[in-house]
Write an enzyme that holds these catalytic residues in place. Structure first.
Site, PDB file in Angstrom:
ATOM      1  N   GLU A 124       1.148   3.909  -5.334  1.00  0.00           N
ATOM      2  CA  GLU A 124      -0.187   3.973  -5.897  1.00  0.00           C
ATOM      3  C   GLU A 124      -0.277   3.031  -7.097  1.00  0.00           C
ATOM      4  OE1 GLU A 124      -1.138   8.057  -6.647  1.00  0.00           O
ATOM      5  OE2 GLU A 124      -0.400   8.601  -4.664  1.00  0.00           O
ATOM      6  N   GLY A 169       0.806  -1.229   0.000  1.00  0.00           N
ATOM      7  CA  GLY A 169       0.000   0.000   0.000  1.00  0.00           C
ATOM      8  C   GLY A 169       0.832   1.268   0.000  1.00  0.00           C
ATOM      9  N   LYS A 198       7.214  18.526  -3.379  1.00  0.00           N
ATOM     10  CA  LYS A 198       7.479  18.804  -1.959  1.00  0.00           C
ATOM     11  C   LYS A 198       8.655  19.769  -1.806  1.00  0.00           C
ATOM     12  CE  LYS A 198       5.748  14.250  -0.607  1.00  0.00           C
ATOM     13  NZ  LYS A 198       6.154  12.845  -0.419  1.00  0.00           N
TER      14      LYS A 198
END
Ligand code: NAP
Length: 324
Positions: A187, A184, A202
């Site tokens: 993606e 998980g 970022k």
């Protein structure tokens, strides 16, 4: 009187926020003096079933969210739009906003901060950068007088996980990527992570915060980890180095220099030992010296944690007349 919250997006992060608001209801009431109520949730697909209280409004129409007169909006949708337009509308109606949306905030953060400032409402964006690791709050509140000229960071947990699995467990790139998906971390379409875009956004958010400007995006060398082979990692290991995906920003004679790419780091480098899905950010301040923050850079609870912490900070400093 309750504090009315609305959620835009109810995927991994939105659901995390909802769960924490439920789970921490008593603590929130203690900290804020009033209970917090989720008055609406905006989604894209009305056919999906949602694990929420039956009385909670779930809608695909933003106007219906505004009709609930929320005090705060948590934005956790995907991409620049419609998140940017919704946030501006909310701020113009003097609703506090907390966002996790780095793609949107890297492009429009400056404008959003100006609008929030103009209306004297709160904006929180801790979750956009390194998720729950509090780099935005640290730079905004705790390192204000320091002149920070250099940032070096591992800002994409998926890339770091893949590089670690390839180097430590001898996995191929595709095996390590599959493992990151199974756990998980990555993606379904992991291009944003492995091609370096996520770390780039970022870094641009950090640049805006630290220097009130960003480098010209197209001038920033940008490379992901998809071309790294097991041989590259072995060669680095033989020299005592580890390949890490590093986002770097430096202010030199008033000019910004930035790059986002895989780098072979010697054992003496502070980011050499950062393994797995962690993020780490090293900033160098003229007074404090070199400071590194390390922590989980993605995931439901850690990202939602940053959003709820932003919410608490904003509500604690907001005058009571601002509540609807
Ligand atoms: N996941 C993380 O670890 C993490 C960490 C830091 C930051 N973030 C950021 O947080 C945001 C959300 O990430 P996520 O992982 O929660 O994504 P996600 O699981 O894909 O969920 C996205 C949510 O946004 C909703 N949505 C998409 N387009 C919409 C639209 N046009 N109108 C209304 N709702 C819309 C989706 O609705 P449906 O449910 O109806 O499809 C879904 O509920 C992103 O900007 C991401 O970059 C994520």
């Amino acid at each position: 009187m309750t504090i009315k919250a609305a959620l835009l997006g109810f995927g991994t992060v939105g659901q995390g926020v909802y769960e924490i608001l439920e789970e921490k209801q008593q603590d929130l009431q203690h900290l804020l003096g009033r209970p917090v109520e989720v008055v609406g949730i905006l989604v894209n697909d009305m056919n999906k079933s949602r694990p929420v209280r039956t009385e909670t409004l779930v809608t695909d129409r933003f106007e219906q969210i505004l009709e609930q007169q929320p005090d705060v909006i948590f934005e956790a949708t995907i991409g620049q739009e419609p998140g940017y337009s919704y946030i501006k509308q909310a701020l113009n109606e003097r609703i506090h906003v907390v966002t996790a949306n780095k793609v949107m905030f890297a492009a429009h953060g400056e404008d959003i901060l100006e609008v929030a400032d103009f209306h004297d409402v709160g904006i929180g964006y801790e979750a956009t950068t390194a998720a729950g690791t509090p780099i935005i709050g640290t730079l905004s509140h705790l390192l204000q007088i320091n002149n920070i000229t250099k940032v070096e960071a591992i800002l994409n947990g998926t890339s770091n996980y893949i590089l670690t699995a390839m180097q430590q467990d001898g996995k191929s790139f595709s095996e390590a990527l599959q493992e990151a998906k199974d756990k998980g971390y990555a993606e379904a379409d992991p291009a944003n992570d492995i091609e370096g875009h996520d770390a780039f956004y970022k870094l641009m958010i950090l640049s805006q915060l630290l220097h009130k400007k960003q480098p010209v995006w197209s001038d920033v060398p940008l490379k992901g980890i998809s071309q790294i082979s097991p041989e590259d990692l072995t060669e680095a290991a033989q020299k005592g180095e580890r390949i890490r995906h590093v986002a770097a920003l430096e202010l030199i004679n008033g000019e910004l220099s930035a790059q986002v790419k895989p780098v072979a780091l010697p054992a003496s480098h502070g980011l050499h030992s950062i393994d797995g899905v962690d993020n780490a950010i090293t900033v160098s301040g003229d007074l404090v010296g070199s400071v590194t923050l390390r922590g989980p850079g993605a995931g439901k609870r850690t990202t939602a944690s940053a959003m709820v912490e932003d919410f608490v900070r904003i509500l604690q400093s907001a005058p009571i007349y601002q509540l609807h």
